[in-house]
Design a protein around this motif. Sequence first.
Motif, mmCIF file in Angstrom:
data_model
loop_
_atom_site.group_PDB
_atom_site.id
_atom_site.type_symbol
_atom_site.label_atom_id
_atom_site.label_comp_id
_atom_site.label_asym_id
_atom_site.label_seq_id
_atom_site.Cartn_x
_atom_site.Cartn_y
_atom_site.Cartn_z
ATOM 1 N N ILE A 117 36.465 -41.906 -17.296
ATOM 2 C CA ILE A 117 36.153 -40.615 -17.902
ATOM 3 C C ILE A 117 36.855 -39.487 -17.161
ATOM 4 C CG2 ILE A 117 34.119 -39.826 -16.634
ATOM 5 C CD1 ILE A 117 34.164 -40.110 -20.413
ATOM 6 N N HIS A 175 31.720 -45.981 -12.204
ATOM 7 C CA HIS A 175 31.425 -45.882 -13.632
ATOM 8 C C HIS A 175 32.117 -44.706 -14.316
ATOM 9 C CE1 HIS A 175 28.684 -49.204 -13.562
ATOM 10 N NE2 HIS A 175 27.942 -48.657 -12.624
ATOM 11 N N LEU A 176 32.550 -43.710 -13.543
ATOM 12 C CA LEU A 176 33.290 -42.591 -14.131
ATOM 13 C C LEU A 176 34.792 -42.749 -13.930
ATOM 14 C CD1 LEU A 176 30.456 -41.371 -14.329
ATOM 15 C CD2 LEU A 176 31.432 -39.164 -13.716
ATOM 16 N N ASP A 182 36.908 -40.042 -22.499
ATOM 17 C CA ASP A 182 36.155 -39.085 -23.312
ATOM 18 C C ASP A 182 36.380 -39.291 -24.806
ATOM 19 O OD1 ASP A 182 38.757 -38.353 -23.128
ATOM 20 O OD2 ASP A 182 38.402 -36.217 -22.853
ATOM 21 N N LEU A 219 32.098 -34.063 -15.466
ATOM 22 C CA LEU A 219 32.339 -34.031 -16.904
ATOM 23 C C LEU A 219 32.873 -32.672 -17.338
ATOM 24 C CD1 LEU A 219 29.260 -35.896 -18.445
ATOM 25 C CD2 LEU A 219 31.651 -36.572 -18.587
ATOM 26 N N VAL A 247 27.686 -35.809 -11.671
ATOM 27 C CA VAL A 247 28.175 -36.340 -12.947
ATOM 28 C C VAL A 247 28.450 -35.205 -13.919
ATOM 29 C CG1 VAL A 247 27.533 -37.698 -14.979
ATOM 30 C CG2 VAL A 247 27.078 -38.595 -12.692
ATOM 31 N N LEU A 307 25.110 -42.924 -16.760
ATOM 32 C CA LEU A 307 26.224 -43.736 -16.265
ATOM 33 C C LEU A 307 26.539 -44.877 -17.225
ATOM 34 C CD1 LEU A 307 25.391 -43.965 -12.437
ATOM 35 C CD2 LEU A 307 27.123 -42.545 -13.542
ATOM 36 N N LEU A 336 28.621 -43.536 -20.015
ATOM 37 C CA LEU A 336 29.977 -43.140 -19.619
ATOM 38 C C LEU A 336 30.809 -44.301 -19.069
ATOM 39 C CD1 LEU A 336 29.031 -39.822 -17.787
ATOM 40 C CD2 LEU A 336 30.202 -40.008 -19.987
ATOM 41 N N SER A 337 30.151 -45.356 -18.589
ATOM 42 C CA SER A 337 30.867 -46.416 -17.890
ATOM 43 C C SER A 337 31.897 -47.093 -18.788
ATOM 44 C CB SER A 337 29.864 -47.461 -17.386
ATOM 45 O OG SER A 337 30.533 -48.501 -16.694
#
Length: 714
Positions: free
Chosen positions: A167, A163-164, A89, A126, A122, A81, A84-85
Amino acid sequence: MTRASMHAGPSGDQAIGIDNQGGVIHNVNLYQQTPSDNPARNLEVGIELLSANLPRRAAHFLAAAYEHGVKSNRLLLHWALAILSGRSDIDLSGEEVNQLEHCINAVDYDSADKWSQGMEVVAGLLQATVLSRNDGLDQAGIEEILRRAQRLDADIRSDVLLHLDRIVSGSLFEYLWADHSDHVGRLRNAGNRKKRVPKFFIQDQSPPRMPTSTPYRPKSGAKGRAVGGCSIAAVASLLVLTAHPSLVASAVLVVVSAAAAALVVNFGKPLALRAKRIDDLRIELRGIASDTRWPGLDPRQLAFHEAFARLLAVAFETRTPTGFTPAQWLVANEHIRGTMAANVTRLYCDGRTQPGELRWLAEHLAKTQAGHMRTGLLWDPRFGVPDEDRARLGVTAGAALFAATGLFGGVPTGAGGAFGIFFAAVAIAGGLWLALPGVIELAIGPHYYAERRRRADEAFRQASQTYSEWADWLLDRPEDTEMAQWLAADLSWLRIEAMNALRLTHQDVIAHFAITEPADDARAARVPFGPTRYSSYRLRIFLLTENGVRVYGVELDFTDGSHFSPTRDNFRYDVIVSARVVEIGVRYGESRRAIVDLDRAPHQGPRDFTLAHALSLRLQKGELKILIGANRNRDLVNGGFEDPDSLLSIDIESSGIGEGLRILQAVAGEGKGWIETERARQRQVILKERRRPSRIEAPPTARSLALEGPESAA
């Protein structure tokens, strides 16, 4: 007039004023640690930093914990996380993608704990995000991801969604938005935010202190007058007793004089005490005129005096009684505020207590003074001291007896000695009258000291009660991580507001990021090694689309999350010249600030501005500068452990400038084509063969890509 904000205060208070100058640093050890220290502690610090929206620093600590032997699913999920946070991408470097892949593959999925379940979601998100841009969405697979997300532990689910946020984009985000918007909406208003946020900008308060008791000192000359007057009266009495033809008459004369003196002393003491009370109250209520430099205070005390005087001005301004404007009330109490500040400085300025720790005392003094105004005591201090009519009668009677003594001295004889005896009697009365003020001054000393002690004890009791109310009121002050969650929820919510205002859909947005800077009149506070939090922000949301960059700006009142003064801007990719962090000058006014061009500023002489840093985004026909932090608050650096450079680094990350700078610099160098190039590279890396793919069933094409990689599938 001092800039201040009104907020609900402790019990019994309608409102308190919080000034918009200075900063607060809380003595809380949340993030203080070095990567070489205890691995378990590094894990906890990393998770706290992730909650504080400092994911790059969090990843550093989590990686250090992993290298020193912590291999738990909890660490791996939070490490993923942290990578990615706050990223889209196209932000991920090759090393970060490799770390992310390692986190996903190293999880012990057989344990089926909440962290491994979170990692499954997660990984599924993704994979679905990357595939959706080329192969379209697998609706069945997405619905399975959403079902798994709904079953996650509440805290894990909240972390994954927040946090995503960047993304997961495009058409996939449309599926998540209904659930995500409900979650963000609840989070923005959770935890009694509106009442608790102002407390974050108030320091822990210092308890009251009892002023040092000083022995009573009678007026100069009081003892001399008492001794001299009594000596004169004694000599005159001896003369009367020896020279008067009638011993009885002379004795009566002396006794009457003594009785008159006793009456005056007995009834004069209450009158003298009352006069002293009135004088003390007049100074207590109105202060004393003094030089503005307050002689006797050293430079450190003068700085303390100035800071506390500012707190007093804010407190008095927000407690203006009926019939006054705030400006009038401040002028009417100018002297008393100076006296209060000087007294507090001498009592509390010891190097351990900061003025901000005495906000409760400023509010207490202002509230007390406003109460004196309502009772009329401020206009006439005599209203606060009971009258002494009986004492006046007693003193009058004593004075009459003194007069009678003088007359009585010459009545019995008509001989030549009568004239001398008369003057001796007058000398008795005069000597006693001369001695009486000194005698009274000496007699009331113990009573006056005891009374001042009682008044001081009562004032201390009332101050202690106010302090206790403030201490209880501050018990639910939000943690730094709560402040971070509220801000993250605001940014997520306002991004959708920006898209709606600009008539953009999720499919229209290639990438996005938000950059915050403190508003002109924002208050500031932080914990050591954490980012600076502000009471209000100037927020810009950058939305990258096929045709260029759209920028939506608002002013954000962080107390309740409300926003106002929206602005819009847009520019093509090919007009971006450069993006970099530069040093600037900032000139602060009462409520506004101005950027100073250092190239044009004088290089010699005193400066009327503060050095700061800003993101400089240069376009072909203009430049946008976004302030990093508020260097006005230099007291926000914990000098024992931190330095300004470390705080600058933290503020760059927490403000979003770090991530935005990388994208803007890449676009400035390579143009729009950089985005598609990066996405193609990320697609190949993220979909490389993994030791353990997501358990979510994917359609054949997607599954073959997940297992064999894009080249094999082709």
